[in-house]
Each structure stands twice: as structure tokens, then as C-alpha cells.
Design a protein around this motif. Structure first.
Motif, PDB file in Angstrom:
ATOM      1  N   LYS A  51      -6.158   3.757  -0.260  1.00 54.51           N
ATOM      2  CA  LYS A  51      -4.769   3.801  -0.713  1.00 54.51           C
ATOM      3  C   LYS A  51      -4.564   2.881  -1.908  1.00 54.51           C
ATOM      4  O   LYS A  51      -5.163   1.808  -1.977  1.00 54.51           O
ATOM      5  N   ARG A  52      -3.711   3.319  -2.820  1.00 52.94           N
ATOM      6  CA  ARG A  52      -3.337   2.464  -3.941  1.00 52.94           C
ATOM      7  C   ARG A  52      -2.678   1.214  -3.379  1.00 52.94           C
ATOM      8  O   ARG A  52      -1.752   1.299  -2.571  1.00 52.94           O
ATOM      9  N   THR A  53      -3.151   0.057  -3.826  1.00 55.25           N
ATOM     10  CA  THR A  53      -2.704  -1.212  -3.255  1.00 55.25           C
ATOM     11  C   THR A  53      -2.399  -2.205  -4.358  1.00 55.25           C
ATOM     12  O   THR A  53      -3.164  -2.333  -5.314  1.00 55.25           O
ATOM     13  N   GLY A  54      -1.284  -2.904  -4.208  1.00 55.75           N
ATOM     14  CA  GLY A  54      -0.943  -3.995  -5.105  1.00 55.75           C
ATOM     15  C   GLY A  54      -0.997  -5.309  -4.351  1.00 55.75           C
ATOM     16  O   GLY A  54      -0.556  -5.395  -3.203  1.00 55.75           O
ATOM     17  N   VAL A  58      -0.086   8.015  -0.095  1.00 55.69           N
ATOM     18  CA  VAL A  58      -0.752   8.773  -1.156  1.00 55.69           C
ATOM     19  C   VAL A  58       0.166   9.833  -1.766  1.00 55.69           C
ATOM     20  O   VAL A  58       0.328   9.897  -2.986  1.00 55.69           O
ATOM     21  N   PHE A  82      -4.124  -4.758  -8.861  1.00 55.77           N
ATOM     22  CA  PHE A  82      -3.997  -3.443  -8.251  1.00 55.77           C
ATOM     23  C   PHE A  82      -5.388  -2.880  -8.026  1.00 55.77           C
ATOM     24  O   PHE A  82      -6.270  -3.003  -8.881  1.00 55.77           O
ATOM     25  N   THR A  83      -5.586  -2.286  -6.850  1.00 57.17           N
ATOM     26  CA  THR A  83      -6.892  -1.791  -6.441  1.00 57.17           C
ATOM     27  C   THR A  83      -6.692  -0.696  -5.402  1.00 57.17           C
ATOM     28  O   THR A  83      -5.560  -0.312  -5.113  1.00 57.17           O
ATOM     29  N   ALA A  84      -7.773  -0.203  -4.859  1.00 61.32           N
ATOM     30  CA  ALA A  84      -7.705   0.729  -3.733  1.00 61.32           C
ATOM     31  C   ALA A  84      -8.280   0.026  -2.502  1.00 61.32           C
ATOM     32  O   ALA A  84      -9.376  -0.528  -2.570  1.00 61.32           O
ATOM     33  N   ILE A 132       4.293   8.534  -9.372  1.00 58.00           N
ATOM     34  CA  ILE A 132       3.515   8.329 -10.601  1.00 58.00           C
ATOM     35  C   ILE A 132       3.759   9.496 -11.555  1.00 58.00           C
ATOM     36  O   ILE A 132       3.993   9.293 -12.755  1.00 58.00           O
ATOM     37  N   GLN A 156       0.854  -1.192   0.000  1.00 55.19           N
ATOM     38  CA  GLN A 156       0.000   0.000   0.000  1.00 55.19           C
ATOM     39  C   GLN A 156       0.887   1.239   0.000  1.00 55.19           C
ATOM     40  O   GLN A 156       1.684   1.441   0.906  1.00 55.19           O
ATOM     41  N   GLY A 206       3.180   8.275  -3.512  1.00 54.99           N
ATOM     42  CA  GLY A 206       2.683   7.634  -4.729  1.00 54.99           C
ATOM     43  C   GLY A 206       2.381   8.640  -5.816  1.00 54.99           C
ATOM     44  O   GLY A 206       2.706   8.432  -6.986  1.00 54.99           O
ATOM     45  N   ASN A 207       1.756   9.755  -5.444  1.00 58.46           N
ATOM     46  CA  ASN A 207       1.461  10.805  -6.424  1.00 58.46           C
ATOM     47  C   ASN A 207       2.744  11.300  -7.091  1.00 58.46           C
ATOM     48  O   ASN A 207       2.810  11.422  -8.323  1.00 58.46           O
TER      49      ASN A 207
END
Length: 99
Positions: free
Chosen positions: A47-50, A11, A41-43, A18, A8, A14-15
Motif C-alpha cells: 500500500k502507498r504509505t506516508g 489502493v 513516501f514508500t510502499a 491520484i 496507508q 488512492g488510485n
């Protein structure tokens, strides 16, 4: 051993990663290294999560797998051994012998 890596991203980190392209480069490197059998990959919890399923050959691989996520996107990491239905069945058969 088959493992699930749950990653995770922070934010803000990650921004930035990316936007500057470093996350894509890092992800490509890690995926090339571990050759996952599946990756999703999902939220989760906003949070962005792999969710990455791969075969861990040796525990000494863990730092090389986890550190890019820690350092690159300030990620929280969970590593969990996982089983296929066949693995569960085999394990249950062995466990039943003990009782």
C-alpha cells in the motif's frame, strides 16, 4: 510533541484521488498545516504509505490532520510519539534516577 504519522492509503481510493488530482491538493493542504520536519513516501504491505514527522502543538489538531486522509483516500492512520537521540538520553537519565 514530535509525532510520526503513518498513513496507508486504500489502493482503489488512492488510485481515484491520484487520477483526479485531489490527493495532491489534500497533501499540500495538510503539509502546509503541520509543516513537517520530514516526510517520506514508500510502499508498505503493498500500500502507498506516508511517514510524516511533525510537531503536534495540541491534541485538538488530530482530527484536522487525520480526517483528510480518512475521507480523501480511505487511509489507515497511526500517530505515534517519537524521540530524537537527545530525547532518549534525557529520558534515560531521568529513568535511572528512579532505580
Amino acid at each position: 510533541m514530535r509525532m510520526l504519522l503513518r498513513m496507508q492509503m486504500d489502493v482503489e481510493a488512492g488510485n481515484r484521488a491520484i487520477k483526479d488530482g485531489s490527493f495532491g491538493e489534500m497533501l499540500e493542504r495538510v503539509m502546509g498545516q503541520i509543516k513537517p520536519e520530514a516526510a517520506y513516501f514508500t510502499a508498505i504491505d503493498g500500500k502507498r504509505t506516508g511517514l510524516i514527522f511533525f510537531d503536534l502543538q495540541d491534541p485538538s489538531q488530530i482530527p484536522a490532520i487525520a480526517e483528510p486522509f480518512f475521507m480523501g483516500v480511505n487511509a489507515a492512520i497511526d500517530l505515534m510519539p517519537v524521540m530524537t537521540p537527545e530525547d532518549v538520553q534525557k529520558g534515560l537519565e531521568e529513568a535511572a534516577k528512579a532505580f
